[in-house]
Design an enzyme around this catalytic site. Structure first.
Site, mmCIF file in Angstrom:
data_model
loop_
_atom_site.group_PDB
_atom_site.id
_atom_site.type_symbol
_atom_site.label_atom_id
_atom_site.label_comp_id
_atom_site.label_asym_id
_atom_site.label_seq_id
_atom_site.Cartn_x
_atom_site.Cartn_y
_atom_site.Cartn_z
ATOM 1 N N CYS A 34 0.816 -1.209 0.000
ATOM 2 C CA CYS A 34 0.000 0.000 0.000
ATOM 3 C C CYS A 34 0.854 1.266 0.000
ATOM 4 C CB CYS A 34 -0.924 -0.011 1.209
ATOM 5 S SG CYS A 34 -0.016 0.154 2.764
ATOM 6 N N ALA A 78 2.962 1.855 3.044
ATOM 7 C CA ALA A 78 4.189 1.057 3.031
ATOM 8 C C ALA A 78 5.270 1.757 2.218
ATOM 9 C CB ALA A 78 3.917 -0.327 2.454
ATOM 10 N N ARG A 103 11.940 -5.427 6.413
ATOM 11 C CA ARG A 103 12.667 -5.158 5.174
ATOM 12 C C ARG A 103 14.173 -5.303 5.350
ATOM 13 N NH1 ARG A 103 13.138 0.404 2.849
ATOM 14 N NH2 ARG A 103 13.283 0.319 0.583
#
Ligand code: ICE
Length: 541
Positions: free
Chosen positions: A59, A62, A93
């Site tokens: 999204c 993000a 991440r």
């Protein structure tokens, strides 16, 4: 498996589209194309995913909070929203950082969130956000606080910018507080979040500090490098060896000060064009800093990028030093490459990742003698596929119309362009390209399959029909693919590996891929009782 003989990619499109309803097939058909590097075909990209289709995408929140601002260590990033948004964008991440004297703080291991509850949705969450900022300030005394909006915040109308202004006043301007309207639904993917983040960096940080405490004469920014698995560390080390100063890396291992002084550099290198091209443009139009596309993924690509920097500065001493570094670094690279090649040569890869890696990593697979037979982005735009030099810029952002387009900062004219137009033209004649970018398609073979916003169904079909030796994607795909007997390498966070950037990274990648793609365990996917009628076991007491 012989690529040319046994793989008939031409069957794919028809077969996969046949399963969709007519309207869906028509839409998806535009996103599945056969490549021709000599005559680049048009591809549909950056459009809404069809409801009901399982997409790989993320999204807008993000893209803004996780991707662009996330890797900066001395800014407190507060997620205004339900706890899940903050939690799931927390550390997955694998962007790394290394506190130093300039910024000893490290807020990356913290997940700051307002943890909105039902009552905040009903009565509004601005007061809770103010309280969160107060707490963060009292506990950490950060230099800056950024606030990120999630979907419910936009839906109920909380104004994060108003809160930012209020709290700046309350805290008497002791801390730089700014908000982002990056609600998840704002765009069709992460991509809108990148743009919103770029605008915010530019408005609130870039250009705030003119100080230059230069270590080296040659000063550059590396934009669109996020220090996943230590990539930015590898690039920092390399630059240091060459005698080039990194003023700002955006935003791997970065600090607030790096953003604030980025406008003092002489050149911007753009790694991930998709996520940071807006800042590259702003630095150019406002502060006269030219930008060039760069790539540190792949040993040859790294050497090419370094040579471009040498050429740009045109300093013989620098050029000689760069050549010396390349020659030295290439010795272990070649050794590792030859060793891996024995096993990896001729294998097939598929890459479906984000907005730049599905392109960049093809370099490394080429170095391993592997062919990428199919690739695509989750949220790339047409220029990322077809090349920025091919598509007029007006078309590039046609799909992100609802996001503010900023180009020039008013007081920025105090800075002179780094090079005159004539100088830039002369450099272009020598082979440097400014503000341009060859997309993924120019570098893929004829007839290979390029697919935008790959659906889960299409992924399954690709694997079923072509059995690649390795599939590169993310955590959402990993275990489905592996259950089909194909190894999956995560290219978002590198699983547990990295760095993969620069020469040092290439060596790591060769080793990891050799292990993953050439491992016989994948032939053992069937359990014994699936292969035989009766399984006999002997117990040892
Ligand atoms: Fe750029 Mo995952 Fe980075 Fe790219 Fe971007 Fe994302 Fe990372 Fe992936 C990213 S900034 S988080 S290089 S949003 S791995 S486009 S999808 S390919």
């Amino acid at each position: 498996k012989d690529t040319e003989k046994d793989i008939n990619l031409a069957e794919f499109k028809e077969e996969v589209l046949a399963a969709y309803p007519k309207k869906v097939a028509k839409k998806r058909g535009k996103a599945i194309v056969y490549n021709d590097p000599d005559e680049i075909p048009q591809i549909q990209a950056n459009v809404r995913t069809i409801p009901g289709i399982i997409t790989q995408r993320g999204c807008t929140y993000a893209g803004c909070k996780g991707v662009v601002l996330g890797p900066t260590r001395d800014i407190v990033n507060i997620t205004h929203g339900p706890i899940g948004c903050g939690f799931y964008s927390w550390l997955t991440r694998r962007n790394q950082t290394r506190p130093d004297e300039q910024a000893p703080e490290n807020f990356i291991p913290y997940a700051f969130s307002t943890d909105m509850q039902d009552s905040n949705i009903v009565f509004g969450g601005e007061e809770k956000l103010k309280q969160a900022i107060r707490e963060a300030y009292e506990l950490f005394h950060p230099k800056a606080i950024a606030i990120f909006s999630t979907c419910p915040v936009g839906l109920i109308g909380d104004d994060v910018h108003r809160v930012a202004r209020h709290m700046t006043e309350e805290l008497e301007g002791k801390v730089n507080i700014f908000g982002f309207s990056c609600e998840g639904y704002r765009g069709v993917s992460q991509s809108a979040g990148h743009h919103i983040a770029n605008n915010g960096l530019y408005k609130n940080l870039i250009g705030n500090d003119d100080s230059v405490d230069g270590k080296y004469k040659f000063r550059i920014n590396v934009l669109g490098e996020y220090n996943i698995g230590g990539d930015a560390f590898a690039i920092e080390t390399l630059m240091d060896k060459c005698g080039i100063e990194l003023v700002a890396t955006m935003s791997g291992n970065s600090t607030k000060k790096q953003f604030e002084t980025a406008h003092t550099a002489d050149l911007s290198l753009v790694m991930c064009h998709r996520s940071i091209n807006y800042v590259a443009e702003m630095l150019e139009t406002s502060f006269g800093i030219p930008w060039m596309k760069a790539n540190f993924i792949g040993a040859e690509a790294t050497a090419k990028t370094l040579r471009k920097v040498g050429k740009y500065f045109g300093d013989q001493e620098l050029i000689d030093r760069i050549e010396k570094v390349i020659a030295e670094e290439m010795i272990p690279v070649k050794e590792a490459q030859e060793k891996a090649l024995e096993k990896t040569k001729g294998k097939l890869a598929m890459l479906f990742v984000g907005g730049s890696r599905a392109h960049h990593y093809q370099e490394l697979f080429n170095e391993l003698g592997m062919t990428t037979i199919s690739a695509g982005y989750e949220f790339g735009h047409r220029d990322d596929y077809e090349g920025r030099s091919v598509i007029p810029s007006i078309q590039i952002d046609a799909d992100s119309r609802n996001i503010e387009q900023i180009t020039v900062k008013e007081d920025a004219t105090r800075f002179k362009p780094r090079k005159t137009e004539e100088e830039l033209k002369a450099l272009e004649k020598e082979g440097l390209e400014f503000n341009g970018y060859e997309g993924m398609m120019a570098e893929m073979k004829k007839g290979t399959l390029v697919i935008d916003d790959l659906s889960h169904y299409e992924m399954g079909k690709l694997i079923e029909m072509y059995h690649p030796d390795i599939f590169c994607a993310g955590i959402k795909e990993k275990f489905c693919v592996q259950k089909m007997g194909i190894p999956l390498k995560q290219l978002h966070n590198y699983d547990y590996g990295g760095p993969y950037a620069a020469f040092e990274g290439a060596i790591n990648f060769y080793k990891d891929i050799e292990q993953i793609a050439c491992c016989s365990i994948w032939k053992e996917m069937k359990a014994p009782w699936e292969k035989e009628d009766i399984v006999e076991a002997e117990y040892v007491y």
